[in-house]
Motif scaffolding. Structure first.
Motif, PDB file in Angstrom:
ATOM      1  N   MET A   1      -1.176 -12.206   5.417  1.00  0.00           N
ATOM      2  CA  MET A   1      -2.103 -11.103   5.644  1.00  0.00           C
ATOM      3  C   MET A   1      -3.306 -11.274   4.726  1.00  0.00           C
ATOM      4  O   MET A   1      -3.152 -11.412   3.521  1.00  0.00           O
ATOM      5  CB  MET A   1      -1.421  -9.762   5.379  1.00  0.00           C
ATOM      6  CG  MET A   1      -2.259  -8.558   5.765  1.00  0.00           C
ATOM      7  SD  MET A   1      -1.357  -7.005   5.473  1.00  0.00           S
ATOM      8  CE  MET A   1       0.026  -7.190   6.579  1.00  0.00           C
ATOM      9  N   THR A   2      -4.523 -11.267   5.297  1.00  0.00           N
ATOM     10  CA  THR A   2      -5.718 -11.495   4.508  1.00  0.00           C
ATOM     11  C   THR A   2      -6.177 -10.212   3.836  1.00  0.00           C
ATOM     12  O   THR A   2      -5.740  -9.108   4.188  1.00  0.00           O
ATOM     13  CB  THR A   2      -6.854 -12.024   5.396  1.00  0.00           C
ATOM     14  OG1 THR A   2      -7.237 -10.993   6.331  1.00  0.00           O
ATOM     15  CG2 THR A   2      -6.419 -13.266   6.165  1.00  0.00           C
ATOM     16  N   THR A   3      -7.093 -10.383   2.858  1.00  0.00           N
ATOM     17  CA  THR A   3      -7.640  -9.207   2.171  1.00  0.00           C
ATOM     18  C   THR A   3      -8.380  -8.308   3.144  1.00  0.00           C
ATOM     19  O   THR A   3      -8.330  -7.074   3.050  1.00  0.00           O
ATOM     20  CB  THR A   3      -8.583  -9.657   1.046  1.00  0.00           C
ATOM     21  OG1 THR A   3      -7.867 -10.491   0.142  1.00  0.00           O
ATOM     22  CG2 THR A   3      -9.148  -8.457   0.304  1.00  0.00           C
ATOM     23  N   THR A   4      -9.067  -8.906   4.109  1.00  0.00           N
ATOM     24  CA  THR A   4      -9.777  -8.114   5.122  1.00  0.00           C
ATOM     25  C   THR A   4      -8.806  -7.256   5.908  1.00  0.00           C
ATOM     26  O   THR A   4      -9.069  -6.081   6.194  1.00  0.00           O
ATOM     27  CB  THR A   4     -10.536  -9.041   6.077  1.00  0.00           C
ATOM     28  OG1 THR A   4     -11.464  -9.826   5.328  1.00  0.00           O
ATOM     29  CG2 THR A   4     -11.296  -8.228   7.124  1.00  0.00           C
ATOM     30  N   ASP A   5      -7.656  -7.837   6.264  1.00  0.00           N
ATOM     31  CA  ASP A   5      -6.645  -7.060   6.982  1.00  0.00           C
ATOM     32  C   ASP A   5      -6.144  -5.888   6.134  1.00  0.00           C
ATOM     33  O   ASP A   5      -5.963  -4.775   6.640  1.00  0.00           O
ATOM     34  CB  ASP A   5      -5.456  -7.956   7.345  1.00  0.00           C
ATOM     35  CG  ASP A   5      -5.833  -9.030   8.362  1.00  0.00           C
ATOM     36  OD1 ASP A   5      -6.773  -8.786   9.139  1.00  0.00           O
ATOM     37  OD2 ASP A   5      -5.204 -10.096   8.348  1.00  0.00           O
ATOM     38  N   LEU A   6      -5.933  -6.121   4.848  1.00  0.00           N
ATOM     39  CA  LEU A   6      -5.437  -5.064   3.971  1.00  0.00           C
ATOM     40  C   LEU A   6      -6.431  -3.922   3.852  1.00  0.00           C
ATOM     41  O   LEU A   6      -6.036  -2.754   3.781  1.00  0.00           O
ATOM     42  CB  LEU A   6      -5.129  -5.650   2.590  1.00  0.00           C
ATOM     43  CG  LEU A   6      -3.915  -6.568   2.517  1.00  0.00           C
ATOM     44  CD1 LEU A   6      -3.868  -7.291   1.175  1.00  0.00           C
ATOM     45  CD2 LEU A   6      -2.623  -5.790   2.727  1.00  0.00           C
ATOM     46  N   GLN A   8      -8.122  -2.691   6.029  1.00  0.00           N
ATOM     47  CA  GLN A   8      -8.124  -1.897   7.258  1.00  0.00           C
ATOM     48  C   GLN A   8      -6.847  -1.070   7.423  1.00  0.00           C
ATOM     49  O   GLN A   8      -6.669  -0.422   8.446  1.00  0.00           O
ATOM     50  CB  GLN A   8      -8.285  -2.832   8.466  1.00  0.00           C
ATOM     51  CG  GLN A   8      -9.608  -3.584   8.480  1.00  0.00           C
ATOM     52  CD  GLN A   8      -9.683  -4.614   9.597  1.00  0.00           C
ATOM     53  OE1 GLN A   8      -8.701  -4.816  10.316  1.00  0.00           O
ATOM     54  NE2 GLN A   8     -10.838  -5.235   9.755  1.00  0.00           N
ATOM     55  N   LEU A   9      -5.981  -1.077   6.437  1.00  0.00           N
ATOM     56  CA  LEU A   9      -4.683  -0.404   6.574  1.00  0.00           C
ATOM     57  C   LEU A   9      -4.618   0.956   5.891  1.00  0.00           C
ATOM     58  O   LEU A   9      -3.547   1.564   5.852  1.00  0.00           O
ATOM     59  CB  LEU A   9      -3.571  -1.298   6.002  1.00  0.00           C
ATOM     60  CG  LEU A   9      -3.320  -2.623   6.741  1.00  0.00           C
ATOM     61  CD1 LEU A   9      -2.182  -3.383   6.065  1.00  0.00           C
ATOM     62  CD2 LEU A   9      -2.987  -2.375   8.208  1.00  0.00           C
ATOM     63  N   THR A  10      -5.732   1.449   5.356  1.00  0.00           N
ATOM     64  CA  THR A  10      -5.683   2.715   4.621  1.00  0.00           C
ATOM     65  C   THR A  10      -5.216   3.875   5.496  1.00  0.00           C
ATOM     66  O   THR A  10      -4.419   4.709   5.077  1.00  0.00           O
ATOM     67  CB  THR A  10      -7.050   3.043   4.015  1.00  0.00           C
ATOM     68  OG1 THR A  10      -8.044   2.976   5.056  1.00  0.00           O
ATOM     69  CG2 THR A  10      -7.416   2.063   2.918  1.00  0.00           C
ATOM     70  N   GLY A  11      -5.717   3.931   6.736  1.00  0.00           N
ATOM     71  CA  GLY A  11      -5.332   5.022   7.629  1.00  0.00           C
ATOM     72  C   GLY A  11      -3.865   4.983   7.996  1.00  0.00           C
ATOM     73  O   GLY A  11      -3.163   5.997   7.950  1.00  0.00           O
ATOM     74  N   ALA A  12      -3.382   3.796   8.353  1.00  0.00           N
ATOM     75  CA  ALA A  12      -1.969   3.667   8.707  1.00  0.00           C
ATOM     76  C   ALA A  12      -1.070   3.961   7.513  1.00  0.00           C
ATOM     77  O   ALA A  12       0.001   4.554   7.650  1.00  0.00           O
ATOM     78  CB  ALA A  12      -1.704   2.246   9.234  1.00  0.00           C
ATOM     79  N   TYR A  13      -1.509   3.577   6.323  1.00  0.00           N
ATOM     80  CA  TYR A  13      -0.730   3.847   5.111  1.00  0.00           C
ATOM     81  C   TYR A  13      -0.639   5.346   4.851  1.00  0.00           C
ATOM     82  O   TYR A  13       0.428   5.867   4.502  1.00  0.00           O
ATOM     83  CB  TYR A  13      -1.383   3.139   3.926  1.00  0.00           C
ATOM     84  CG  TYR A  13      -0.694   3.355   2.604  1.00  0.00           C
ATOM     85  CD1 TYR A  13       0.483   2.677   2.293  1.00  0.00           C
ATOM     86  CD2 TYR A  13      -1.219   4.227   1.657  1.00  0.00           C
ATOM     87  CE1 TYR A  13       1.118   2.870   1.079  1.00  0.00           C
ATOM     88  CE2 TYR A  13      -0.588   4.430   0.443  1.00  0.00           C
ATOM     89  CZ  TYR A  13       0.578   3.747   0.159  1.00  0.00           C
ATOM     90  OH  TYR A  13       1.198   3.955  -1.044  1.00  0.00           O
ATOM     91  N   ALA A  14      -1.743   6.056   5.026  1.00  0.00           N
ATOM     92  CA  ALA A  14      -1.758   7.504   4.794  1.00  0.00           C
ATOM     93  C   ALA A  14      -0.849   8.235   5.770  1.00  0.00           C
ATOM     94  O   ALA A  14      -0.334   9.311   5.452  1.00  0.00           O
ATOM     95  CB  ALA A  14      -3.185   8.037   4.894  1.00  0.00           C
ATOM     96  N   LEU A  15      -0.635   7.675   6.954  1.00  0.00           N
ATOM     97  CA  LEU A  15       0.203   8.319   7.969  1.00  0.00           C
ATOM     98  C   LEU A  15       1.613   7.750   8.006  1.00  0.00           C
ATOM     99  O   LEU A  15       2.376   8.012   8.929  1.00  0.00           O
ATOM    100  CB  LEU A  15      -0.452   8.149   9.348  1.00  0.00           C
ATOM    101  CG  LEU A  15      -1.810   8.830   9.542  1.00  0.00           C
ATOM    102  CD1 LEU A  15      -2.372   8.514  10.908  1.00  0.00           C
ATOM    103  CD2 LEU A  15      -1.694  10.339   9.349  1.00  0.00           C
TER     104      LEU A  15
END
Length: 251
Positions: A1-6, A8-15
């Motif tokens: 998993m690249t840094t760019t992918d990480l 983009q995961l803030t929303g999914a992490y919050a939910l």
């Protein structure tokens, strides 16, 4: 998993929508990315607001329904009361009711009356608790929706995030937390106002919940920030442990 992918995961992490593997990788990324930590905390606070917006208040007639049903429930007599009443009724058929039988009947009646009073008190307690919960939810929602509401978010460690929402016009603040680890048995998280270095108790968090929004008990005026410590069940008059969270109030 690249840094760019990480990133983009803030929303999914919050939910809580990430897999266990993704969660571990993202939390490792959060430790070194202030922008993502801030965004994840703010999204968690937003999710909490949406949850409060969907809260359903109990119907206004609930108290009257509970109290009305109490009167229709058949009471179970205490052990031995039925036989005592039966003997009393048998003696009533005679010429005279002895004083002992009369006393037994009165005692049985008192016991049955006590059971009804106990049930009534339980219903009253439940009604008061429901009203307090409804009032707290309304106050939290009012702070979060206030036009002058300002937020300050921070990563608290262990993957948890915290956001304080302050409304100066209401002189109130709300602490929204996500993924807060459960305190040890016999312990509780206690909230504090920071009055220029002097800590003032602002209430307790629910030790059974990892995600919650808590209305700080007391006025915001005079406080520059807030803190969270681990205290014995029931809370303390002054902090007895190092803070697990410190947040300054937004200006």
């Amino acid at each position: 998993m690249t840094t760019t992918d990480l990133h983009q995961l803030t929303g999914a992490y919050a939910l809580h929508a990430l897999s266990d593997e993704e969660t571990v990788a993202f939390e490792r990324h959060l430790a070194g990315c202030e922008a993502c930590a801030q965004e994840a905390a703010e999204l968690s606070a937003t999710a909490a607001r949406l949850g409060l917006a969907a809260t359903v208040s109990p119907p206004g007639a609930l108290r009257e329904q509970v109290l009305r049903r109490i009167g229709t429930v058949r009471q179970q007599p205490p052990d031995g009361a039925a036989s005592v009443v039966h003997r009393g009724r048998a003696r009533l058929r005679g010429r005279q009711l002895s004083r002992w039988a009369l006393a037994a009947c009165l005692a049985a009646a008192a016991a049955l009356g006590g059971t009804a009073v106990w049930q009534h008190q339980r219903a009253e307690d439940a009604t008061r608790e429901a009203r307090r919960a409804e009032q707290a939810t309304d106050e939290i929602a009012a702070v979060l929706a206030a036009p002058d509401a300002r937020t300050r978010a921070a990563a608290l460690g262990d993957g948890s995030t915290g956001t304080v929402v302050v409304s100066r016009s209401r002189n109130q603040a709300v602490f929204v937390v996500a993924r807060m680890p459960h305190p040890d048995r016999g312990k509780v998280y206690q909230l504090w106002f920071d009055d220029d270095g002097a800590m003032r108790s602002a209430g307790l968090m629910d030790p059974g919940r990892t995600d919650q929004a808590v209305l700080l008990q007391g006025a915001v005026d005079g406080a520059s920030g807030m803190g969270v410590t681990v205290e014995p069940a029931g809370g303390s008059e002054q902090p007895t442990s190092s803070p697990v969270a410190l947040l300054s109030f937004p200006t």
